[in-house]
Enzyme design. Structure first.
Site, mmCIF file in Angstrom:
data_model
loop_
_atom_site.group_PDB
_atom_site.id
_atom_site.type_symbol
_atom_site.label_atom_id
_atom_site.label_comp_id
_atom_site.label_asym_id
_atom_site.label_seq_id
_atom_site.Cartn_x
_atom_site.Cartn_y
_atom_site.Cartn_z
ATOM 1 N N ASP A 242 0.935 -1.109 0.204
ATOM 2 C CA ASP A 242 -0.043 -0.108 0.007
ATOM 3 C C ASP A 242 0.983 1.201 0.198
ATOM 4 O O ASP A 242 0.604 2.232 0.211
ATOM 5 C CB ASP A 242 -1.260 0.436 0.684
ATOM 6 C CG ASP A 242 -0.306 -0.220 2.807
ATOM 7 O OD1 ASP A 242 1.076 -0.569 2.348
ATOM 8 O OD2 ASP A 242 -1.088 0.212 3.841
ATOM 9 N N HIS A 243 2.181 1.311 -0.068
ATOM 10 C CA HIS A 243 3.035 1.902 -0.390
ATOM 11 C C HIS A 243 3.209 3.063 -1.144
ATOM 12 O O HIS A 243 3.687 4.538 -0.758
ATOM 13 C CB HIS A 243 4.415 1.643 -0.546
ATOM 14 C CG HIS A 243 4.795 0.779 0.604
ATOM 15 N ND1 HIS A 243 3.644 -0.545 0.537
ATOM 16 C CD2 HIS A 243 5.357 -0.144 1.508
ATOM 17 C CE1 HIS A 243 4.067 -1.213 1.784
ATOM 18 N NE2 HIS A 243 5.107 -1.151 2.414
ATOM 19 N N HIS B 22 2.952 6.693 0.543
ATOM 20 C CA HIS B 22 4.809 7.321 0.177
ATOM 21 C C HIS B 22 4.615 7.547 -1.104
ATOM 22 O O HIS B 22 5.602 8.693 -1.111
ATOM 23 C CB HIS B 22 6.353 6.657 0.524
ATOM 24 C CG HIS B 22 5.675 5.531 1.881
ATOM 25 N ND1 HIS B 22 6.602 4.366 2.514
ATOM 26 C CD2 HIS B 22 5.108 6.442 3.144
ATOM 27 C CE1 HIS B 22 5.930 4.021 3.938
ATOM 28 N NE2 HIS B 22 6.017 5.216 4.191
ATOM 29 N N ASP C 114 8.816 4.790 -3.556
ATOM 30 C CA ASP C 114 9.239 3.435 -3.042
ATOM 31 C C ASP C 114 8.658 2.145 -3.568
ATOM 32 O O ASP C 114 9.648 1.746 -3.651
ATOM 33 C CB ASP C 114 7.724 3.066 -2.015
ATOM 34 C CG ASP C 114 7.442 4.509 -0.473
ATOM 35 O OD1 ASP C 114 9.053 4.929 0.109
ATOM 36 O OD2 ASP C 114 7.640 3.198 0.428
ATOM 37 N N TYR D 222 0.268 2.314 15.441
ATOM 38 C CA TYR D 222 1.691 3.141 14.859
ATOM 39 C C TYR D 222 1.714 4.047 16.457
ATOM 40 O O TYR D 222 1.417 5.555 15.426
ATOM 41 C CB TYR D 222 2.416 3.524 13.314
ATOM 42 C CG TYR D 222 2.294 2.635 12.508
ATOM 43 C CD1 TYR D 222 3.044 0.862 13.124
ATOM 44 C CD2 TYR D 222 2.096 2.804 11.231
ATOM 45 C CE1 TYR D 222 3.227 0.105 12.064
ATOM 46 C CE2 TYR D 222 2.447 1.971 10.310
ATOM 47 C CZ TYR D 222 2.961 0.362 10.681
ATOM 48 O OH TYR D 222 2.860 -0.867 9.928
ATOM 49 N N ARG E 110 2.066 7.347 16.695
ATOM 50 C CA ARG E 110 2.664 9.609 16.538
ATOM 51 C C ARG E 110 2.081 9.916 16.376
ATOM 52 O O ARG E 110 1.080 9.975 16.814
ATOM 53 C CB ARG E 110 2.706 8.702 15.166
ATOM 54 C CG ARG E 110 3.429 9.032 13.788
ATOM 55 C CD ARG E 110 3.727 9.310 12.527
ATOM 56 N NE ARG E 110 4.088 7.445 12.175
ATOM 57 C CZ ARG E 110 4.202 6.694 11.090
ATOM 58 N NH1 ARG E 110 3.146 7.344 10.031
ATOM 59 N NH2 ARG E 110 4.796 5.494 11.237
ATOM 60 N N LYS F 280 -0.177 -5.347 13.450
ATOM 61 C CA LYS F 280 0.913 -5.377 12.576
ATOM 62 C C LYS F 280 1.575 -3.613 12.856
ATOM 63 O O LYS F 280 1.005 -3.026 13.051
ATOM 64 C CB LYS F 280 0.521 -4.450 11.434
ATOM 65 C CG LYS F 280 1.853 -4.985 10.395
ATOM 66 C CD LYS F 280 0.744 -4.981 9.091
ATOM 67 C CE LYS F 280 1.680 -4.405 7.627
ATOM 68 N NZ LYS F 280 2.484 -3.161 7.783
ATOM 69 N N ILE F 281 2.953 -3.854 13.934
ATOM 70 C CA ILE F 281 3.635 -3.726 14.716
ATOM 71 C C ILE F 281 4.763 -3.579 14.287
ATOM 72 O O ILE F 281 5.578 -4.001 14.101
ATOM 73 C CB ILE F 281 3.217 -3.532 15.865
ATOM 74 C CG1 ILE F 281 3.295 -2.440 16.960
ATOM 75 C CG2 ILE F 281 4.577 -4.657 16.565
ATOM 76 C CD1 ILE F 281 2.440 -2.831 18.159
ATOM 77 N N GLY G 292 7.643 -4.305 8.698
ATOM 78 C CA GLY G 292 8.706 -4.476 8.574
ATOM 79 C C GLY G 292 10.373 -3.219 7.805
ATOM 80 O O GLY G 292 10.618 -3.278 8.555
ATOM 81 N N GLY H 182 7.351 -5.619 3.175
ATOM 82 C CA GLY H 182 6.925 -4.845 2.017
ATOM 83 C C GLY H 182 8.129 -4.352 1.385
ATOM 84 O O GLY H 182 9.139 -5.059 0.250
HETATM 85 P P1 FBP Z 1 6.558 -1.866 5.348
HETATM 86 O O1 FBP Z 1 7.535 -3.462 5.049
HETATM 87 O O2 FBP Z 1 7.707 -1.575 3.520
HETATM 88 O O3 FBP Z 1 7.296 -1.023 6.337
HETATM 89 O O4 FBP Z 1 5.567 -2.257 4.789
HETATM 90 C C1 FBP Z 1 4.203 -1.902 5.987
HETATM 91 C C2 FBP Z 1 3.455 -0.648 6.215
HETATM 92 O O5 FBP Z 1 2.993 -0.591 7.710
HETATM 93 C C3 FBP Z 1 2.765 -0.469 5.104
HETATM 94 O O6 FBP Z 1 1.794 -1.647 4.964
HETATM 95 C C4 FBP Z 1 2.774 1.279 4.956
HETATM 96 O O7 FBP Z 1 2.589 1.411 3.530
HETATM 97 C C5 FBP Z 1 4.131 1.059 5.965
HETATM 98 O O8 FBP Z 1 4.821 0.754 5.824
HETATM 99 C C6 FBP Z 1 3.623 3.309 6.179
HETATM 100 O O9 FBP Z 1 5.265 3.030 6.818
HETATM 101 P P2 FBP Z 1 4.900 5.015 8.125
HETATM 102 O O10 FBP Z 1 3.573 4.567 8.532
HETATM 103 O O11 FBP Z 1 5.963 4.345 8.230
HETATM 104 O O12 FBP Z 1 5.207 5.403 6.806
#
Ligand code: FBP
Length: 253
Positions: A21-22, A26, A30, A147, A149, A178-179, A204, A231
């Site tokens: 979902d990057h 992002h 990415d 997360y 934040r 997912k953490i 990840g 990801g």
């Molecule tokens: P990654 O394994 O690439 O870190 O992906 C996990 C993830 O949660 C994605 O689902 C999401 O797009 C991204 O990280 C969000 O990362 P952040 O909010 O830290 O920028």
């Protein structure tokens, strides 16, 4: 209530998810090389024998639902998302898809991001509360990305914050959380304990060296997580399939 909503996602009791979902979170920067093409990622998920894939609605509709992939691995449909364009200290990620529609697209789980500690956390708790109940009524799993934040959060990756996030996941009724990593096997064990019967998968994180990420995965597996949702460390790798095999070996062997 003891549910088995996560069963479709487990092999030998373990989970191995490909997160994609990057492009939304992002931007396409990415999505290096072939990973710009969703078809390439779905093919990777099939070849790599992932136990689930994480997609936003648009990609699910156009590349997953009704295709051969739907029969190969289950879908976690991400219900909310935001870009990183506005620099907002206290983030909120709005819902763009309903649980009902996710189920119609063939999802066996829905995902929702909560920014713990954000000034908007109460809206996200309320959103997830409804999502969790709807998902369970439809007999699919509710997975929370949690997360820490926001302007009140000093250290997003501290062991205390991560364990707090895990506990909130349990108390909100998430089937799985997912953490992010918080530094060591020992501190992550506390995170898994805090999550109780809610299953934990490691998120990840940004691309790092092969040895470094494999060590982290090894340490969280020892700490008792159910698996990994990865990801960038896979699809930004020069050989995503080789990296997939290395991670798979740690999770399942
Ligand atoms: P990654 O394994 O690439 O870190 O992906 C996990 C993830 O949660 C994605 O689902 C999401 O797009 C991204 O990280 C969000 O990362 P952040 O909010 O830290 O920028």
């Amino acid at each position: 209530m003891n549910n088995n909503f996560l069963q479709p996602f487990l092999r030998k009791g373990k989970a191995f998810f490909l997160a994609y979902d990057h492009g939304f979170e992002h931007g396409p920067k990415d999505l290096i090389g072939k990973s710009i093409d969703p078809e390439y990622i779905l093919d990777l998920a099939e070849k790599g024998e992932y136990t689930g894939i994480i997609l936003q609605k648009g990609i699910a509709e156009k590349y997953y639902t009704g295709t051969k992939y739907q029969k190969k691995f289950p879908l976690i449909l991400k219900l909310n998302g935001k870009t990183n364009i506005p620099q907002i200290p206290d983030p909120y990620s709005p819902i763009n898809c309903s649980v009902d529609y996710a189920k119609k697209l063939g999802a066996k789980a829905v995902g929702y991001t909560i920014y713990l500690g954000s000034k908007n956390e109460e809206r996200m708790f309320a959103d997830f509360g409804k999502i969790q109940e709807q998902a369970h009524q439809l007999k699919i799993a509710a997975i929370a990305w949690i997360y820490p934040r926001g302007s009140a959060v000093e250290d997003e990756a501290s062991p205390e914050m991560t364990a707090y996030a895990a506990r909130v996941g349990l108390e909100l009724g998430a089937d799985m959380i997912k953490i992010k990593y918080c530094g060591s096997e020992e501190t992550f064990r506390k995170v898994v304990q805090s999550a109780g019967k809610t299953k934990v998968v490691l998120s990840g994180g940004p691309k790092i060296g092969d040895e470094e990420i494999l060590k982290i995965i090894e340490s969280v597996m020892k700490a008792g997580v159910t698996g990994i949702a990865v990801g960038r460390n896979v699809f930004q790798h020069q050989d995503p399939l080789i990296m997939t095999e290395k991670i798979k070996k740690i999770i399942f062997d």
